[in-house]
Design an enzyme around this catalytic site. Structure first.
Site, PDB file in Angstrom:
ATOM      1  N   LYS A  19      87.240  12.684 -85.822  1.00 40.51           N
ATOM      2  CA  LYS A  19      86.878  12.668 -87.238  1.00 40.51           C
ATOM      3  C   LYS A  19      87.570  13.826 -87.951  1.00 40.51           C
ATOM      4  CE  LYS A  19      82.146  10.816 -86.999  1.00 40.51           C
ATOM      5  NZ  LYS A  19      82.337   9.613 -87.804  1.00 40.51           N
ATOM      6  N   ARG A  22      77.965   1.587 -81.388  1.00 37.18           N
ATOM      7  CA  ARG A  22      77.777   0.189 -80.987  1.00 37.18           C
ATOM      8  C   ARG A  22      78.069  -0.004 -79.499  1.00 37.18           C
ATOM      9  NH1 ARG A  22      82.182  -1.826 -85.258  1.00 37.18           N
ATOM     10  NH2 ARG A  22      81.395   0.042 -86.276  1.00 37.18           N
TER      11      ARG A  22
HETATM   12  N1  BES Z   1      78.084   8.034 -86.656  1.00 35.58           N
HETATM   13  C1  BES Z   1      79.066   7.342 -87.400  1.00 35.58           C
HETATM   14  C2  BES Z   1      78.486   6.703 -88.669  1.00 35.58           C
HETATM   15  C3  BES Z   1      77.966   7.663 -89.715  1.00 35.58           C
HETATM   16  C4  BES Z   1      78.793   8.191 -90.670  1.00 35.58           C
HETATM   17  C5  BES Z   1      76.620   7.993 -89.747  1.00 35.58           C
HETATM   18  C6  BES Z   1      78.311   9.051 -91.626  1.00 35.58           C
HETATM   19  C7  BES Z   1      76.119   8.864 -90.690  1.00 35.58           C
HETATM   20  C8  BES Z   1      76.953   9.375 -91.648  1.00 35.58           C
HETATM   21  C9  BES Z   1      79.694   6.230 -86.570  1.00 35.58           C
HETATM   22  O1  BES Z   1      79.768   6.477 -85.218  1.00 35.58           O
HETATM   23  C10 BES Z   1      81.086   6.047 -87.058  1.00 35.58           C
HETATM   24  O2  BES Z   1      81.847   6.962 -86.960  1.00 35.58           O
HETATM   25  N2  BES Z   1      81.384   4.858 -87.555  1.00 35.58           N
HETATM   26  C11 BES Z   1      82.668   4.544 -88.073  1.00 35.58           C
HETATM   27  C12 BES Z   1      83.097   3.200 -87.512  1.00 35.58           C
HETATM   28  C13 BES Z   1      84.538   2.853 -87.762  1.00 35.58           C
HETATM   29  C14 BES Z   1      85.427   3.784 -86.969  1.00 35.58           C
HETATM   30  C15 BES Z   1      84.761   1.417 -87.347  1.00 35.58           C
HETATM   31  C16 BES Z   1      82.559   4.463 -89.596  1.00 35.58           C
HETATM   32  O3  BES Z   1      81.570   3.936 -90.104  1.00 35.58           O
HETATM   33  O4  BES Z   1      83.464   4.954 -90.268  1.00 35.58           O
HETATM   34 ZN    ZN Z   2      81.514   7.602 -84.664  1.00 28.36          ZN
END
Ligand code: BES
Ligand code: ZN
Ligand code: ZN
Length: 501
Positions: free
Chosen positions: A280, A354
């Site tokens: 990230k 997931r």
């Molecule tokens: N934990 C994150 C989702 C999240 C983001 C929760 C901000 C709370 C606040 C999750 O694991 C994630 O990173 N999801 C990605 C998925 C994508 C890479 C397909 C997302 O939502 O950007």
């Molecule tokens: Zn994530």
């Protein structure tokens, strides 16, 4: 915080702060009128002079200089009469705590809202109000210096209610709020604890702490080897980049009599989400200690379950992992097999939730429950769709959907259903494996994530609650939701379970 109820006249009471109320453009009535008399009508004069209208959130505080048995008297605005509902009571509870803190008082008397006149009844009103008071009083001071700990915070709240029967109802509501808020505070503490301290093992310890004598709760804990034996390759792959070993947790609450239903609750338990090798950006990582909020909700609920005592067998399941990049981390392009045999192509290691839930849901499905509900900080896409306040609901069962939406409406937690629009199921199909852990770019990201999860629940009635927005507060917008973890979902799940029994 101690919340109690007292019958009696204001003139016979004494304390630090007395709070009375007024509806928008209303007149002083009831306790407010009594308070006005106590002050020799200074209160009424000030209301006129300051053009106090009684709008919701409007406050007026009057020092009494020792002429009255209360050091300060405050009037709070309740807004328009018809619009004053349970959630307004909850918000008001939070405001009162804030006002008391600003006034530096520890003991507050409240002759506030016309709780007994409300449509929802005195019990529900008492619960909503007490929830607001407690939720607003939450503080996470583990890592603060002594000075901050010395902040004056309200300790004692007495609600003045003259009618005996109504007072008894309000008292029941106060007790229900106490039980729930104990669980919510426990969950908030877990979410707020930095990932450096809250490791997967510590999260399992927190779950273990719900197992006490007489709790009717038992626990199974799976170490890495036990998870491997169960075939949880997917969750293990996500955890493989971290030096902190993954841990699986299965809690069971069994009611005293015959269980009317068997419900499995599954929580996302990523103790830190760096994104893994699909790292990230720095800013997006800052709040990722909260990526175990789903599991915290389940643990917080289990804290409350023995006292809530639904006639339901409740299973709480989470697979705790830390998502880190390292020489041992899973790579984009890797393919893993989940516990139910489905093969997963990991194309983005940041869509890790997931993948861990694949095994947790497979495990839950094997228990043959009447329903599975998962709670997860799963996607940022749901925040784009619904914002910070509202959780997304996705489900394969209309009846379950209705029950959960009703529970949310009652608990005051904002929840909105997103459709499992069948054509989007295609978006998670993989060229090399059965499914992939990404969708079609950013389009409908919350829904494609849910379609991914649907591969692990079979025909079981299942609901997925994406709490990425409301599980964590970065900008405070209401006084009963202080910064940090919120414990979102505990009240909702408690209502849902109690509605089954
Ligand atoms: N934990 C994150 C989702 C999240 C983001 C929760 C901000 C709370 C606040 C999750 O694991 C994630 O990173 N999801 C990605 C998925 C994508 C890479 C397909 C997302 O939502 O950007
Ligand atoms: Zn994530
Ligand atoms: Zn995540």
């Amino acid at each position: 915080m101690n919340i109690s109820i007292k019958r009696g006249k204001l003139a016979e009471l004494s304390g630090d702060l007395l709070v009375v109320s007024m509806h928008k453009n209303g007149a002083l009535a009831g306790a407010a009128l009594e308070a006005d008399a106590l002050t020799g009508h200074a209160l009424g004069e000030l209301i006129t002079r300051d053009k106090f209208e009684g709008a919701f959130g409007e406050w007026l505080v009057l020092p009494t200089f020792g002429r009255v048995p209360f050091k300060k008297i405050a009037v709070c605005g309740l807004g328009e009469k018809g619009k004053f509902d349970a959630d307004a009571l909850r918000k008001l509870g939070g405001q009162i705590v804030k006002q008391a803190k600003d006034a530096k008082v520890k003991r507050v008397f409240l002759a506030v809202p016309g709780m007994d006149e409300m449509e929802i009844g005195a019990r529900e009103a008492g619960q909503a109000f007490a929830e607001g008071l407690r939720l607003g009083s939450y503080r996470f001071l583990e890592y603060k210096s002594k000075k901050d700990k010395a902040d004056v915070f309200v300790e004692d709240v007495t609600i003045v209610e003259p009618h005996k029967a109504k007072a008894a109802q309000i008292e029941k509501g106060i007790e229900a709020a106490r039980i729930l808020c104990d669980g919510i505070f426990f969950a908030r503490d877990l979410v707020n604890t930095p990932s450096g301290h809250l490791t997967p093992n510590k999260l399992a310890d927190a779950a273990q702490s719900t197992v006490t004598k007489g709790s009717r709760i038992s626990i199974k804990i799976f170490d890495e080897a036990a998870m491997a034996k169960l075939g949880m390759q997917a969750a293990l792959a996500i955890g493989s980049g971290s030096v902190r070993a993954p841990v699986g947790v299965h809690l069971v609450y069994r009611p005293k009599g015959k269980a009317k239903k068997k419900i499995a609750l599954v929580g996302k338990a990523v103790t830190f989400d760096s994104g893994g090798l699909s790292l990230k950006p720095s800013d997006a990582m800052i709040t990722m200690k909260s990526d175990m909020a789903g599991a915290a909700t389940i643990i917080g609920l289990f804290k409350a379950l023995p006292k809530l005592a639904p006639d339901v067998e409740v299973h709480g399941i989470f697979l705790a992992v830390e998502n880190m990049p390292s020489g041992n981390a899973c790579r984009p392009g890797d393919i893993v097999k989940a516990m139910n045999g489905t093969t997963i192509e990991i194309l983005n290691t940041d869509a890790e939730g997931r993948v861990t839930l694949a095994d947790a849901l497979s495990y839950a499905q094997k228990l043959k429950p009447d329903a599975i509900i998962d709670v997860a900080t799963l996607t940022y896409a749901v925040v784009i769709a619904l914002g910070d306040d509202i959780a997304g609901l996705m489900t394969n069962n209309r009846k379950l959907s209705q029950k959960i939406l009703n529970a949310a409406a009652e608990s005051g937690e904002a929840l909105w259903e997103l459709p499992l629009h069948q054509p989007y199921a295609e978006h998670v199909k993989s060229k090399l494996a059965d499914i992939k852990n990404t969708g079609a770019g950013r389009a409908a990201g919350a829904i494609t994530a849910a379609f991914f999860l649907s591969h692990f629940v079979g025909e079981t009635p299942w609901a997925h609650v994406d709490i990425a927005g409301p599980s964590f507060v970065e900008k405070e917008t209401r006084a009963d939701m202080p910064l940090g973890g919120t414990g979102f979902g505990i009240r909702l799940l408690a209502r849902y379970l109690q509605g089954l029994s």
